[in-house]
Design an enzyme around this catalytic site. Structure first.
Site, PDB file in Angstrom:
ATOM      1  N   SER A  35       0.822  -1.202   0.000  1.00 54.68           N
ATOM      2  CA  SER A  35       0.000   0.000   0.000  1.00 54.68           C
ATOM      3  C   SER A  35       0.863   1.262   0.000  1.00 54.68           C
ATOM      4  CB  SER A  35      -0.878   0.000   1.242  1.00 54.68           C
ATOM      5  OG  SER A  35      -1.592  -1.202   1.313  1.00 54.68           O
ATOM      6  N   CYS A  42       2.755   2.630  -2.311  1.00 53.75           N
ATOM      7  CA  CYS A  42       4.086   2.576  -2.949  1.00 53.75           C
ATOM      8  C   CYS A  42       4.005   2.984  -4.417  1.00 53.75           C
ATOM      9  CB  CYS A  42       4.678   1.181  -2.846  1.00 53.75           C
ATOM     10  SG  CYS A  42       5.329   0.789  -1.229  1.00 53.75           S
ATOM     11  N   ASP A  71      -5.369  -1.336  -8.185  1.00 54.25           N
ATOM     12  CA  ASP A  71      -5.187  -1.920  -6.851  1.00 54.25           C
ATOM     13  C   ASP A  71      -5.393  -3.431  -6.796  1.00 54.25           C
ATOM     14  OD1 ASP A  71      -4.571  -1.470  -4.097  1.00 54.25           O
ATOM     15  OD2 ASP A  71      -6.680  -1.662  -3.584  1.00 54.25           O
ATOM     16  N   ARG A  74      -7.615  10.427   1.204  1.00 54.74           N
ATOM     17  CA  ARG A  74      -7.934   9.694  -0.030  1.00 54.74           C
ATOM     18  C   ARG A  74      -8.877  10.463  -0.932  1.00 54.74           C
ATOM     19  NH1 ARG A  74      -5.892   4.121  -0.416  1.00 54.74           N
ATOM     20  NH2 ARG A  74      -4.892   3.786   1.585  1.00 54.74           N
TER      21      ARG A  74
HETATM   22  C1  OXD Z   1      -4.408  -0.190   0.573  1.00 53.70           C
HETATM   23  C2  OXD Z   1      -5.403   0.476  -0.277  1.00 53.70           C
HETATM   24  O1  OXD Z   1      -4.306   0.136   1.765  1.00 53.70           O
HETATM   25  O2  OXD Z   1      -5.415   0.199  -1.481  1.00 53.70           O
HETATM   26  O3  OXD Z   1      -3.696  -1.045   0.046  1.00 53.70           O
HETATM   27  O4  OXD Z   1      -6.204   1.284   0.233  1.00 53.70           O
HETATM   28 MN    MN Z   2      -4.188  -1.473  -1.960  1.00 55.22          MN
END
Ligand code: OXD
Ligand code: MN
Length: 594
Positions: A265, A267, A294, A383
Site C-alpha cells: 500500500s 508505494c 489496486d 484519499r
Molecule cells: C491499501 C489500499 O491500503 O489500497 O492497500 O487502500
Molecule cells: Mn491497496
C-alpha cells in the site's frame, strides 16, 4: 431507492431471492434500524443521499467552480486507516489462517461481533447494497451484498463497484442457480477503537465489520471481499485474487502488453497504473492504458495464458503526493464528482494535500485552522474516491468481460538499499519465491510505525485470506502442462544513495524499465545472468532525455552478493516462520540463488 419501514407499515420485500431477503430480515432483527433501504445505484438515489449527508454535515461542500460535484468527508480522527491488528480471518482451524493472519475461531468471532451489532442501528437507516466485482456481464466477476448503516459507505461503494439494480439482477439469477454470494455486514458503531473488528469467515463467504467507517475497513467490496474472501475462493476454484494494478503498455506499432504489478500500500501503484510516458516515448507513439490500480483477478484461459479483470470500478487513491508531476492523470480524474476524505482545504474551498502545490491551506484534515505545528495539513492516508471512467487513460479493455491477457507480473517494494532497479526471475517457481520474499518499508496506509522494513509477500500480507504456505503452493500449482505463464520480475524504484536521495527518477521514467520487461517477454532485450536472476546490461535501458550517468546506472543494477546472501538467510528463516515445507520448490529456488 426502495425504502422499507421496519415497524408499523407492511414491509414489502426488496428481492425475490428468498435466501437474501431472509438474511436482510435477520440482520434487521439484530441491528434494529429505523428503516431499511435497498439501493438501486441510480443517479436520483445518489443525489438524495448526498443532499442528506450535506444537510447533516457528513459531507462538506468544496469549491464547485473549480471542483464541480466534489465533496469532502472528515472521518473521526481515530479512524483514518486500515486496522490490521483488529482484522481477523476466521477459519475453523488456526493453521488455515496461518501465521500471516490474526485468527479467531468462527463461533467466538460471530458471538463477539454480533454482540456489538445487537441494536446498533437504532435511529439509523440500514442500506442494502448489492454490488458486482468486475463487469456485470463477466464470467470472471463475483457478486456480493453489503449491509451498512453509513450513507458515506453507500456513496463510496457506488463509485468503487458496479452497485445497484444490475448487480441485484445478477445476484438473483445466480442465486436461483445456487451460486454463492458474499455477504458483508457493516456498522460504523460508535467509532470507538476499543469496539472495532473486521472479521472474515471465508468458508461462509461472510464479512462482518464494526466500529470503523474508513476505507478498506468499511467498503467491504475492496480488501475484505476482492482480496481476503476472493483469495480463498480463488484457491478452491483455481484462479488468483491479487493486490496488483493492471496496466496496458502500447508500443509505437500499436501492440499492447498488459502487466500486473504488486506493490505494498502507498508505494505508487496508482501512479504506475496511470503513468505518462517520457516525452521521447510519447513522440514515438508509446501509450499507457489503465485497467486497474489496486486489485487484479487472474484466471487461466483456454489458451494457457492468465486473463485478468480489475474487480473494481473506481479508485480509492492516496491523495498526498499526487501532483501534476507524479500523476497528472489522477489529478484530471479528480477534478469533478469526487469524494475527498481527510484532505485539507484552501481558503477558497479547494481540496489540498502535501505535494500538490505550494499553496498554504486554510484548514487541515480535522477542520482546524492550518498550523504547521499540528503536523501535515492533509492526513498522510487521506484519499480520493472517483469513478475509473473519469481517468483519461482508462482502457477500453477494462470493461471486457473476458479480461486482458497478462504478459508480465511485477513485484516491487520500497527498499532503500540492496535490491536493484529491476531483475527477472529464472522461471515460475523462482518468480513465486521473489514474490514470497518481497519486503518493503511501511507507509501510512495502515496504522503503526512508518518506515520499518517488513516482509510483505506479493503485497498480500494484510490481505491473504488463508495461510501463506498454502498460498505459495497455490501459486506454484499454475506451472503445469499447457500453461503459458507470464514472466515474473522484481523492481525497486526507491533505492537511495549515501546522502539519502532517490537514485531513480521514478514516475513516467518507470516506462523505461517496463519497456525492458516487455522486451524480455518478446525476447529482444539484453540481460546478464546473476545469482538473483537476469538483470539488464548497463546499456539495455533507454536513457535518452534522462540525466542519469553510468555510475548511477551501474549502482542501480549492482548485485551485492554478500548482501544477497544475508537476504537469502533472512528469507529462509521467514519461510520457516510461515511453515513452508522443506520440499517446496521455493526452497530449491532459494538455494539456487544463494
Ligand atoms: C491499501 C489500499 O491500503 O489500497 O492497500 O487502500
Ligand atoms: Mn491497496
Amino acid at each position: 431507492m426502495i425504502a422499507v419501514p421496519q415497524q408499523g407499515a407492511e414491509a414489502s420485500p426488496g428481492t425475490r431471492l428468498a435466501s437474501l431477503q431472509q438474511w436482510v430480515d435477520e440482520v434487521a432483527a439484530l441491528t434494529r434500524p429505523d428503516r431499511v433501504v435497498w439501493c438501486d445505484g441510480s443517479d436520483a438515489e445518489a443525489a438524495t443521499l448526498q443532499a442528506a449527508m450535506m444537510a447533516d454535515g457528513t459531507l462538506l461542500p468544496l469549491n464547485q467552480d473549480t471542483h464541480p460535484g466534489c465533496v469532502l468527508h472528515r472521518s473521526h480522527p481515530d479512524d483514518v486507516a486500515r486496522v490490521e491488528h483488529l482484522t481477523f480471518v476466521c477459519h475453523e482451524n488456526s493453521e488455515d489462517a496461518g501465521p500471516n493472519n490474526h485468527w479467531m475461531a468462527p463461533a467466538e468471532a460471530h458471538a463477539t461481533i454480533d454482540a456489538l451489532f445487537d441494536g446498533c442501528m437504532q435511529g439509523r437507516t440500514l442500506y442494502v447494497v448489492p454490488y458486482c466485482m468486475g463487469p456485470v456481464d463477466s464470467p470472471l466477476a463475483r457478486c456480493g451484498v453489503e449491509i451498512t448503516d453509513s450513507p458515506y459507505v453507500v456513496a463510496n461503494m457506488r463509485l468503487m463497484t458496479r452497485m445497484g439494480a444490475a448487480a441485484l439482477a445478477r445476484i438473483e439469477r445466480e442465486g436461483a442457480e445456487g451460486k454463492p454470494l458474499v455477504r458483508g455486514l457493516h456498522s460504523t458503531g460508535e467509532l470507538d477503537p476499543g469496539r472495532r473488528y473486521i472479521m472474515h469467515f471465508p468458508d461462509e463467504l461472510v464479512i462482518k465489520s464494526y466500529g470503523s467507517g474508513y476505507g478498506g475497513n468499511a467498503l467491504l467490496g475492496k480488501k475484505c471481499h476482492a482480496l481476503r474472501i476472493a483469495s480463498h475462493q480463488a484457491r478452491h476454484e483455481g484462479w488468483l485474487a491479487e493486490h496488483m494494478l493492471i496496466v496496458g503498455i502500447e508500443n509505437p506499432q500499436g501492440e499492447v502488453h498488459y502487466v500486473a504489478a504488486a506493490f505494498p500500500s502507498a508505494c505508487g501503484k496508482t501512479n504506475l497504473a496511470m503513468l505518462i510516458p517520457p516525452e521521447a516515448y510519447r513522440e514515438q507513439g508509446w501509450k499507457v492504458w489503465t485497467v486497474g490500480d489496486d486489485i487484479c483477478w487472474m484466471h487461466p484461459g483456454e489458451d494457457g495464458r492468465l486473463w485478468a479483470i480489475n474487480p473494481e470500478a473506481g479508485f480509492f487513491g492516496v491523495a498526498p503526493g499526487t501532483s501534476e508531476k507524479s500523476n497528472p492523470n489522477a489529478l484530471h480524474s479528480i477534478e469533478r464528482d469526487t469524494i475527498f476524505t481527510n484532505v485539507a482545504v484552501t481558503d477558497d474551498g479547494q481540496p489540498w494535500w502535501e505535494g500538490l502545490d505550494k499553496r498554504i491551506p486554510a484548514h487541515d484534515w480535522q477542520g482546524r485552522p492550518y498550523d504547521a505545528a499540528n503536523g501535515p495539513a492533509a492526513h498522510p492516508n487521506s484519499r480520493f474516491t472517483v469513478s475509473a471512467r473519469q481517468c483519461p487513460t482508462w482502457s477500453p479493455r477494462a470493461e471486457d468481460p473476458q479480461g486482458v491477457p497478462i504478459s508480465a507480473i511485477v513485484f516491487g517494494g520500497r527498499r532503500s538499499s540492496l535490491v536493484p532497479l529491476v531483475f527477472e526471475s529464472r522461471d515460475w517457481a523462482h518468480g513465486v519465491l521473489v514474490g514470497a520474499a518481497m519486503g518493503s518499508e511501511t507507509t501510512a496506509a495502515a496504522t503503526g510505525a512508518v518506515g520499518v522494513m517488513r516482509r510483505d509477500p506479493m503485497a498480500m500480507k494484510p490481505f491473504c485470506g488463508y495461510s501463506f504456505a498454502d498460498y505459495f503452493a497455490h501459486w506454484l500449482s499454475f506451472d503445469r502442462p499447457g500453461a503459458r505463464l507470464p514472466k515474473i520480475f522484481h523492481v525497486n524504484w526507491f533505492r537511495k544513495d549515501a546522502d539519502g536521495r532517490f537514485m531513480w527518477p521514478g514516475f513516467g521514467d518507470n516506462l523505461r524499465v517496463l519497456e525492458w520487461i516487455i522486451g524480455r517477454v518478446e525476447g529482444g532485450a539484453a540481460a546478464v545472468e546473476t545469482p538473483i536472476g537476469h538483470l539488464p546490461t548497463h546499456d539495455a535501458l533507454r536513457r535518452d532525455g534522462l540525466e542519469l550517468d553510468d555510475a548511477v546506472m551501474q549502482e542501480l543494477l549492482r548485485v551485492d552478493e554478500a548482501g544477497w546472501q544475508a537476504e537469502s538467510a533472512e528469507v529462509a528463516a521467514y519461510l520457516d516462520e510461515l511453515g513452508v515445507p522443506a520440499d517446496s520448490p521455493l526452497r530449491t529456488s532459494l538455494q539456487a540463488a544463494a
